[in-house]
Scaffold this motif. Structure first.
Motif, PDB file in Angstrom:
ATOM      1  N   LEU A 231       3.487  71.880  78.063  1.00 57.22           N
ATOM      2  CA  LEU A 231       2.051  71.404  78.459  1.00 57.22           C
ATOM      3  C   LEU A 231       1.001  71.965  77.294  1.00 57.22           C
ATOM      4  N   VAL A 232      -0.039  71.311  77.234  1.00 58.84           N
ATOM      5  CA  VAL A 232      -1.293  71.996  76.464  1.00 58.84           C
ATOM      6  C   VAL A 232      -2.144  71.779  77.904  1.00 58.84           C
TER       7      VAL A 232
ATOM      8  N   PHE B  53     -10.126  76.894  68.131  1.00 61.26           N
ATOM      9  CA  PHE B  53      -9.204  76.627  67.401  1.00 61.26           C
ATOM     10  C   PHE B  53      -7.794  76.592  67.709  1.00 61.26           C
ATOM     11  N   GLN B  54      -7.513  77.213  69.004  1.00 59.88           N
ATOM     12  CA  GLN B  54      -6.488  77.569  69.469  1.00 59.88           C
ATOM     13  C   GLN B  54      -6.178  76.794  71.016  1.00 59.88           C
ATOM     14  N   ARG B  55      -4.813  77.040  71.276  1.00 60.28           N
ATOM     15  CA  ARG B  55      -4.592  76.220  72.705  1.00 60.28           C
ATOM     16  C   ARG B  55      -3.780  77.159  73.509  1.00 60.28           C
ATOM     17  N   THR B  56      -3.800  76.862  74.864  1.00 66.33           N
ATOM     18  CA  THR B  56      -2.896  77.557  75.628  1.00 66.33           C
ATOM     19  C   THR B  56      -2.014  76.433  76.105  1.00 66.33           C
ATOM     20  N   LEU B  57      -0.671  76.868  75.727  1.00 69.15           N
ATOM     21  CA  LEU B  57       0.478  76.027  76.033  1.00 69.15           C
ATOM     22  C   LEU B  57       1.478  76.964  76.848  1.00 69.15           C
ATOM     23  N   ILE B  58       2.272  75.981  77.447  1.00 71.35           N
ATOM     24  CA  ILE B  58       3.496  76.302  78.297  1.00 71.35           C
ATOM     25  C   ILE B  58       4.628  75.485  77.613  1.00 71.35           C
ATOM     26  N   LEU B  59       5.540  76.156  77.178  1.00 71.73           N
ATOM     27  CA  LEU B  59       6.818  75.491  76.746  1.00 71.73           C
ATOM     28  C   LEU B  59       7.977  75.835  77.354  1.00 71.73           C
ATOM     29  N   ARG B  60       8.938  74.925  77.704  1.00 75.73           N
ATOM     30  CA  ARG B  60      10.156  75.401  78.407  1.00 75.73           C
ATOM     31  C   ARG B  60      11.414  74.935  77.651  1.00 75.73           C
TER      32      ARG B  60
END
Length: 346
Positions: free
Chosen positions: A63-64, A323-330
């Motif tokens: 998710l972004v 310039f950056q993102r908060t990501l959740i990666l699974r």
């Protein structure tokens, strides 16, 4: 780092200009609900949407996250509930960020609901903010207590689930890590799970390797910290760590090469190595770069599903940069895992 599909890779320059876009974070007097919109990440490799296996990890989804409140930012560590849904994260700015990760029938993350942001409180009951340094790592000590690293100055215990009303109780840091620079202090904390060979132990690592090529670290064993060291490779920095159910340790690492080189790496350290006195090292489980859907990956948590799958959840620190993102990666951990040492330069 990219803020979305419309931002070119030149956005990676964001790490070099954070001071220009940061700004102050509004104070939090009490827990504040925050609405967070989530854009799915359906494939991890930008050049190959059909690819799902990365080293020994199978990509499940990501998710972004785009919040309605700037206080939802700079996530640097997280812990999850046993079901992998309830999330408690720490922000560089001395804030708690709690929420619920929603999933579809296949276990892919679909959103982040019930989000609340709250200030970490010092012993005086006032918000900690950055008084004691950035909050960089969190580990659960028990059902109702967590330990947080305030980088370079303190370890703080907070009681309560959630710990929004708890006041920090500062606990002694590992003696060999006390002199680490304020901005290069304890970056990773991990607690060995119940039932594992190292149950009850806590591991801490500093961010950068020293001149000897070793990341300084320590293990809390029977109430006393004993020094341990992690072999560094390729100028990667340690950003977090988490134990697997069997007692092996996963170490999350990051490297940034100006202007366009951003890398993520995951290593496994064997439980038997952690019991010894020699510097610990272990194989690379996966690597990613700016051709993959990564950002400044700083948080790692592990949980096991009722079906017995081991799932890894990563979160990124956007540094409050446009310039950056908060990501959740699974990802799911596939088996068998490699046992050989990494064949990389030091």
């Amino acid at each position: 780092m990219r803020t979305g599909r419309t931002v070119p890779r030149a956005g990676l320059l964001g790490l070099a200009v954070l001071a220009l876009v940061g700004g102050a974070v509004p104070a939090v007097a009490e827990p504040v609900p925050v609405t967070v919109s989530a854009t799915p990440i359906d494939h991890f490799a930008l050049s190959d949407p059909s690819r799902t296996r990365f080293g020994v990890l199978d990509f499940r989804g990501g998710l972004v996250l785009t919040p309605s409140d700037s206080r939802f930012s700079s996530l640097s560590g997280l812990v999850l509930g046993s079901d992998g849904r309830a999330m408690l994260a720490v922000s560089d700015f001395g804030l708690w960020v709690a929420g619920t990760i929603t999933e579809d029938a296949r276990g892919r993350p679909t959103g982040l609901d019930d989000v609340v942001v709250a200030a970490m409180l010092g012993p005086d009951g006032k918000p900690l903010g950055k008084r004691r340094g950035d909050a960089e790592a969190i580990v659960r000590l028990s059902r109702d207590a967590v330990l947080v690293s305030l980088e370079g100055t303190s370890l703080a215990r907070f009681a309560g689930d959630p710990p929004f009303d708890a006041r920090a109780a500062f606990v002694p840091r590992p003696p060999n890590l006390v002199r680490l620079p304020r901005n290069l202090g304890i970056e990773a904390l991990a607690a060995a799970p119940a039932g594992s060979p190292l149950a009850g132990r806590i591991v801490a690592f500093g961010e950068r390797a020293g001149a000897d090529g070793l990341h300084p670290g320590a293990m809390l064993d029977d109430g006393r910290w004993r020094p341990i060291a992690l072999v560094g490779h390729d100028n990667f920095a340690v950003t977090d760590a988490a134990f697997l159910p069997g007692g092996d340790l996963l170490v999350l690492e990051r490297r940034y090469d100006r202007p366009l080189g951003l890398y993520m790496r995951l290593r496994r350290i064997g439980v038997d190595d952690l019991r010894g006195s020699a510097p610990v090292d272990g194989p690379i489980l996966t690597e990613a770069d700016f051709g993959d859907e990564i950002d400044n990956m700083e948080g790692l948590a592990v949980h096991v599903t009722p079906a017995g799958e081991t799932l890894l959840t990563f979160v990124s620190d956007d540094n409050r940069s446009i310039f950056q993102r908060t990501l959740i990666l699974r990802f799911a951990l596939s088996t068998p895992m490699p046992r050989a040492r990494p064949q990389t330069g030091g």
